[in-house]
Design a protein around this motif. Structure first.
Motif, PDB file in Angstrom:
ATOM      1  N   ARG A   1      40.166  29.820  32.924  1.00 31.90           N
ATOM      2  CA  ARG A   1      41.173  30.618  33.646  1.00 31.90           C
ATOM      3  C   ARG A   1      41.872  31.604  32.703  1.00 31.90           C
ATOM      4  O   ARG A   1      42.101  32.766  33.062  1.00 31.90           O
ATOM      5  N   GLU A   2      42.209  31.151  31.514  1.00 27.62           N
ATOM      6  CA  GLU A   2      42.858  32.036  30.555  1.00 27.62           C
ATOM      7  C   GLU A   2      41.922  33.165  30.125  1.00 27.62           C
ATOM      8  O   GLU A   2      42.361  34.301  29.908  1.00 27.62           O
ATOM      9  N   SER A   3      40.641  32.865  30.021  1.00 28.51           N
ATOM     10  CA  SER A   3      39.670  33.886  29.623  1.00 28.51           C
ATOM     11  C   SER A   3      39.481  34.921  30.720  1.00 28.51           C
ATOM     12  O   SER A   3      39.370  36.127  30.440  1.00 28.51           O
ATOM     13  N   ILE A   4      39.460  34.482  31.954  1.00 32.49           N
ATOM     14  CA  ILE A   4      39.352  35.419  33.083  1.00 32.49           C
ATOM     15  C   ILE A   4      40.587  36.317  33.126  1.00 32.49           C
ATOM     16  O   ILE A   4      40.497  37.539  33.331  1.00 32.49           O
ATOM     17  N   ALA A   5      41.735  35.718  32.897  1.00 36.21           N
ATOM     18  CA  ALA A   5      42.964  36.505  32.867  1.00 36.21           C
ATOM     19  C   ALA A   5      42.949  37.532  31.732  1.00 36.21           C
ATOM     20  O   ALA A   5      43.582  38.593  31.833  1.00 36.21           O
ATOM     21  N   ALA A   6      42.190  37.219  30.662  1.00 34.80           N
ATOM     22  CA  ALA A   6      42.083  38.135  29.525  1.00 34.80           C
ATOM     23  C   ALA A   6      40.965  39.147  29.703  1.00 34.80           C
ATOM     24  O   ALA A   6      40.666  39.900  28.766  1.00 34.80           O
ATOM     25  N   GLY A   7      40.327  39.150  30.878  1.00 38.70           N
ATOM     26  CA  GLY A   7      39.329  40.171  31.158  1.00 38.70           C
ATOM     27  C   GLY A   7      37.896  39.711  31.239  1.00 38.70           C
ATOM     28  O   GLY A   7      36.987  40.534  31.422  1.00 38.70           O
ATOM     29  N   ALA A   8      37.626  38.422  31.091  1.00 37.96           N
ATOM     30  CA  ALA A   8      36.252  37.929  31.175  1.00 37.96           C
ATOM     31  C   ALA A   8      35.707  38.100  32.590  1.00 37.96           C
ATOM     32  O   ALA A   8      36.418  37.914  33.577  1.00 37.96           O
ATOM     33  N   GLU A   9      34.439  38.463  32.662  1.00 40.76           N
ATOM     34  CA  GLU A   9      33.757  38.646  33.947  1.00 40.76           C
ATOM     35  C   GLU A   9      32.958  37.388  34.280  1.00 40.76           C
ATOM     36  O   GLU A   9      32.221  36.865  33.442  1.00 40.76           O
ATOM     37  N   ILE A  10      33.071  36.896  35.501  1.00 43.30           N
ATOM     38  CA  ILE A  10      32.340  35.704  35.925  1.00 43.30           C
ATOM     39  C   ILE A  10      30.908  36.104  36.278  1.00 43.30           C
ATOM     40  O   ILE A  10      30.678  36.884  37.203  1.00 43.30           O
ATOM     41  N   ARG A  11      29.932  35.571  35.538  1.00 41.19           N
ATOM     42  CA  ARG A  11      28.533  35.821  35.856  1.00 41.19           C
ATOM     43  C   ARG A  11      27.922  34.665  36.629  1.00 41.19           C
ATOM     44  O   ARG A  11      26.936  34.828  37.328  1.00 41.19           O
ATOM     45  N   LEU A  12      28.475  33.488  36.473  1.00 44.34           N
ATOM     46  CA  LEU A  12      28.105  32.337  37.311  1.00 44.34           C
ATOM     47  C   LEU A  12      29.361  31.552  37.598  1.00 44.34           C
ATOM     48  O   LEU A  12      30.012  31.052  36.677  1.00 44.34           O
ATOM     49  N   GLN A  13      29.712  31.467  38.864  1.00 46.89           N
ATOM     50  CA  GLN A  13      30.930  30.786  39.280  1.00 46.89           C
ATOM     51  C   GLN A  13      30.689  29.280  39.310  1.00 46.89           C
ATOM     52  O   GLN A  13      29.835  28.788  40.034  1.00 46.89           O
ATOM     53  N   GLY A  14      31.409  28.565  38.513  1.00 43.96           N
ATOM     54  CA  GLY A  14      31.310  27.107  38.516  1.00 43.96           C
ATOM     55  C   GLY A  14      32.676  26.519  38.774  1.00 43.96           C
ATOM     56  O   GLY A  14      33.224  26.665  39.849  1.00 43.96           O
TER      57      GLY A  14
END
Length: 492
Positions: free
Chosen positions: A350-363
């Motif tokens: 969650r913190e990485s997504i908030a920092a701009g990471a793009e989800i390539r596989l949603q788990g």
């Protein structure tokens, strides 16, 4: 006894574990118990005594008393006990594997692999009995020689992690005993029954009392007492970097000899000339085995820009075929060891997504339907823009892969080294110059070139930086269980 342990762990009751001290099963002085949970269904499968400082002292006293007679045996005679224990492990491999599944949660086929490794560690240690060597050097003095002898430390304390409860115990026990030390195991409280089962087999094959002891309970009580007691001569520990630092501090006053295998944040480099399919297969195997709970796991990926998208597509497709579920079924991924461990992984994502990471596989965390009980986390793949996001910095220890694009091999090396950890690294390239460059430049104790994870017993598993001190396996690992004694022998 093993079948009894298994039937209790997998039945409707709860197995009452005990400590094994001086050849006897005992509750010791413990008044409280620790409840052990099956991570796949959250059922309490057993209890262990919350060992005290008094119990630690009793185990160390037993080991200290037994050590001179054990060390006096020729190494080959000590090895016979390890061979007998390895034979017993092989004869009971199915039962031992199911004990691992019940307390740790890894799929059964992976648990069988762990028990195979347990046997291998013991056999390799036994084979080393005739390879214990010293040195003789010429002296500067007439009629004199300098002898360097390898002698045991005395009493070794082994502190093991929960991710490989049987194999890690054997990895330390075998070389410690063949070197002439006696051994006290403090198995992790999450997964104590594999160590207890190993002690039951050692008792069955006739180990002398006090040579192998098992203390149960929390690290901050029984574990700390074992580390700080003056009767422990060598501490060998596998676990987190945080725990390793605590042990380092606890042993400082007595200048304890320490061997610490700690955390990792393995980079996985794939260059444009790599065998992309082989690299993708390796990346999956090196990340999702044991639900990503391996210190040498593929923790972060650096993909050359020319193949990055192709590689990520293949990685996602392969990962989507993995099955998450009952470890006793044909699942590829079992549960995380505990709810806090699962939630830690989720927080990093969650913190990485908030920092701009793009989800390539949603788990993500699974909490409904078949997953309502247990600590489940589905495979997740992230594409990140730089090396600063939490998933690229923190040890995830779960089924999550963060990946980023690089423009050159030198950039990949620099980013790989931009970490406080230095345990394992992976490189995929067909360019021999690059492979030699990685051997020189990567600041890691263990490098896998064009292959997946899985160290060999004759190698040397060692970490740099925040990943630890010393190492295990092979002749260099065995050497750590000896100390050196120099004799100046003059016959004038």
């Amino acid at each position: 006894m093993l079948q009894h342990i298994l039937s209790e762990l997998t039945g409707t009751g709860a197995f009452r574990g005990q400590m094994f001290i001086d050849g006897r099963w005992t509750d010791g002085s413990a008044r409280d118990v620790f409840e052990v949970e099956n991570p796949a269904n959250e059922r309490i499968i057993g209890t262990i005594p919350q060992g005290t400082a008094e119990d630690a002292a009793e185990a160390l006293a037993a080991a200290r008393k037994a050590q001179p007679a054990w060390a006096a045996l020729p190494p080959y005679e000590r090895a016979k006990f390890l061979v007998a224990l390895a034979d017993a492990v092989r004869a009971n491999d199915g039962v031992l594997a199911r004990i691992v599944v019940a307390e740790q949660g890894k799929p059964l086929n992976q648990a069988m692999g762990e028990i195979g490794a347990t046997e291998t560690f013991l056999r390799y240690a036994a084979e080393s009995a005739r390879r214990i060597e010293g040195d003789i050097f010429p002296s500067d003095v007439p009629n004199e020689e300098v002898w360097i002898r390898r002698v045991p430390h005395g009493v070794v304390v082994g502190l093991t992690a929960w991710n490989f409860p049987a194999a890690l115990a054997a990895r330390k026990l075998g070389p410690a005993l063949v070197a002439g030390n006696t051994f006290v195991l403090k198995a992790h409280e999450f997964t104590p029954f594999s160590g207890i089962a190993l002690a039951a087999l050692a008792q069955a094959v006739g180990f002398p009392p006090g040579v192998f002891n098992v203390v149960t309970g929390a690290g901050r009580t029984a574990g700390e007492a074992l580390v700080t007691d003056p009767r422990s001569d060598l501490i060998t520990m596998t676990g987190s970097t945080r725990a390793g630092k605590e042990i380092y501090r606890a042993g400082a006053d007595q200048i304890k000899v320490l061997r610490l295998e700690l955390g990792g944040k393995a980079p996985f480099i794939v260059m444009e000339d790599a065998d992309i399919d082989a690299a993708a297969d390796s990346a999956v195997a090196a990340r999702f085995g044991n639900c990503g709970q391996i210190c040498t796991c593929n923790e972060r990926m650096y993909l050359h820009e020319k193949i990055a998208e192709e590689f990520l597509d293949k990685l996602v497709a392969r990962t989507q075929r993995l099955r998450v579920g009952d470890p006793l079924s044909n699942a590829d991924i079992g549960p995380k060891i505990s709810a806090p461990e699962r939630d830690k992984v989720d927080a990093i994502v969650r913190e990485s997504i908030a920092a701009g990471a793009e989800i390539r596989l949603q788990g993500g965390a699974l909490r409904d339907g078949h997953y309502a009980k247990g600590h489940w986390y589905a495979p997740t793949i992230l594409k990140v823009r730089d090396n600063s996001v939490p998933a690229m910095r923190q040890e995830i220890f779960g089924p999550v892969i963060p990946a980023m694009t690089v423009g050159s091999f030198e950039e990949a090396l620099a980013l790989a080294n931009d970490s406080e950890y230095g345990l394992s690294a992976y490189v995929y390239s067909q360019n021999f110059k690059r492979l030699m460059r990685s051997a020189e430049a990567l600041a890691f104790g263990e490098i896998y070139v064009n292959r997946s994870s899985g160290e060999l017993v004759q190698g040397f598993h060692t970490g740099w930086g925040q990943s630890g001190l010393g190492g295990e396996d092979g002749k260099y690992g065995l050497d750590g269980y000896f100390r050196k004694k120099t004799m100046y022998v003059n016959w004038s």
